[in-house]
Motif scaffolding. Structure first.
Motif, short mmCIF file in Angstrom:
data_model
loop_
_atom_site.label_atom_id
_atom_site.label_comp_id
_atom_site.label_asym_id
_atom_site.label_seq_id
_atom_site.Cartn_x
_atom_site.Cartn_y
_atom_site.Cartn_z
N MET A 1 -2.50 1.75 -0.01
CA MET A 1 -2.42 2.15 -1.43
C MET A 1 -2.53 0.91 -2.33
SD MET A 1 0.68 4.19 -3.32
CE MET A 1 0.57 5.82 -2.60
N ASN B 1 7.07 6.37 -5.14
CA ASN B 1 6.84 5.98 -3.74
C ASN B 1 5.76 4.94 -3.57
OD1 ASN B 1 8.83 7.61 -2.63
ND2 ASN B 1 7.46 9.39 -2.78
N GLU B 2 5.37 4.29 -4.64
CA GLU B 2 4.27 3.33 -4.56
C GLU B 2 4.75 1.92 -4.20
OE1 GLU B 2 1.68 3.20 -8.00
OE2 GLU B 2 2.36 5.22 -8.52
N ILE C 1 -2.03 -1.73 -5.27
CA ILE C 1 -0.86 -2.05 -6.09
C ILE C 1 -1.27 -2.15 -7.55
CG2 ILE C 1 0.93 -3.79 -6.51
CD1 ILE C 1 1.01 -4.25 -3.53
N LYS C 2 -0.71 -1.25 -8.34
CA LYS C 2 -1.09 -1.17 -9.76
C LYS C 2 0.10 -1.49 -10.68
CE LYS C 2 -5.31 -0.23 -9.32
NZ LYS C 2 -6.15 -1.34 -9.76
N LYS C 3 1.30 -1.42 -10.12
CA LYS C 3 2.50 -1.57 -10.95
C LYS C 3 3.22 -2.89 -10.66
CE LYS C 3 3.35 3.38 -11.26
NZ LYS C 3 4.30 4.48 -11.02
N ASP D 1 7.06 -2.42 -0.56
CA ASP D 1 6.83 -0.98 -0.65
C ASP D 1 8.14 -0.36 -1.14
OD1 ASP D 1 8.44 -0.65 1.61
OD2 ASP D 1 6.75 -0.42 2.97
N SER D 2 8.11 0.94 -1.43
CA SER D 2 9.27 1.54 -2.10
C SER D 2 10.51 1.61 -1.21
CB SER D 2 8.91 2.92 -2.64
OG SER D 2 8.43 3.71 -1.59
#
Ligand code: UTP
Length: 287
Positions: free
Chosen positions: A1, A122-123, A3-5, A210-211
């Motif tokens: 996934m 959950n990102e 990473i955008k945040k 990760d979360s």
């Protein structure tokens, strides 16, 4: 996934910069004419981050305001024909979504990051400390994001090498070397004496998790200074999951300290020939 945040905790009291921080957030203190937080946000944006989550506290609203439009000032500059300056302030925050949550009590960095949980879900996400500047060709946080995407793991933390005699100023890791500049994390020690330090690899304020980190942030007891320490959660996570440390290319300035702040100011000013001359002349004159 992807990473955008990125979470940037800025809720601390900045006691090392008192009396300025009585009214000005430490992160808004500028390196020349650019607030430190702006340099940190720019690093994240260059790394492909599209959403910044500030963990903020009462009295530090100017950090959020800085990334908002100021239409009054924009129209003043437009009317005064100051087009470059108008564009300069219009562009601030235009290429990133800025959100914020409050940390109601300053219970430490681990607690601050846990406050961002509802906006992360959950990102996987990046963490940058608002009072640490990383300077180099590839943004520090981008180096960690790339490593996280390459290795199938739960977290990657940034590292830099320090002289063994200075380990007591930093969080130091104990790890197993896996490749050049890459370590599998076993433990972290806060400010060990050179004799007790397991390595000379220190942790600046750059991380990717990760979360799952939230599970460990929930488990940690209060640590040093009665605060919930991020270091404790990372160490707990490293015992159950794969967490790596990667040596960052570039220069790190600890702008939360007076020495690091001064060094960063000189480094940034030296890039301008006129200012460089002022530095050289001033050093001759005053030292
Ligand atoms: P520091 O310990 O360096 O910052 O935390 P501080 O507490 O603001 O500064 P001093 O030591 O009193 O001078 C590193 C980062 O974590 C944030 C701070 O804002 C800083 O950017 N932080 C720290 C929080 O957001 N919440 C906390 O409870 C503690």
């Amino acid at each position: 996934m992807k990473i955008k945040k990125a979470v940037i905790p800025v809720a601390g009291k900045g006691t090392r910069f008192l009396p300025a921080t009585k009214e000005i957030p430490k992160e808004m203190i500028p390196i020349l004419n650019t607030p430190m937080i702006s340099i940190v946000v720019e690093e994240a944006v260059k790394a492909g981050i599209t959403e910044i989550i500030f963990v903020n506290s009462r009295g530090k609203e100017s950090i959020e305001n800085y990334f908002d439009r100021n239409l009054h000032l924009e129209s003043f500059l437009k009317e005064a024909d100051k087009n470059d300056q108008e564009l300069l302030i219009k562009n601030i925050g235009s290429n990133v979504e800025v959100l914020s949550v409050r940390q109601k009590e300053q219970l430490g960095l681990g607690h601050a990051i846990n406050c961002a949980r509802p906006l992360i879900g959950n990102e996987p996400f990046a963490v940058l400390l608002g009072d640490d500047i990383m300077d180099g060709e590839v943004p520090g946080i981008k180096q960690l994001i790339d490593k996280y995407e390459e290795l199938s793991c739960s977290g990657v933390i940034g590292l830099f090498e320090v002289p063994k005699s200075e380990t007591s100023k930093y969080g130091i890791i104990e790890g197993e070397k896996k490749a050049e500049g890459l370590f599998k994390l076993n433990a972290m020690v806060e400010k060990p004496t050179p004799k007790d330090a397991p390595s000379n690899l220190a942790v600046p304020g750059r991380y990717v998790f990760d979360s799952e980190i939230f599970v460990f942030l929930d488990k940690i007891p209060r640590g040093v200074g009665g605060e919930y320490q991020l270091t404790d959660a990372i160490e707990m996570m490293a015992k159950e999951r794969d967490v790596y440390g990667a040596i960052l290319d570039g220069t790190r300035f600890d702008t939360g300290s007076m020495e690091g702040y001064l060094e960063a100011t000189i480094a940034y000013a030296s890039r301008d020939e006129k200012l460089k001359k002022v530095i050289v002349d001033s050093v001759k004159k005053y030292t």
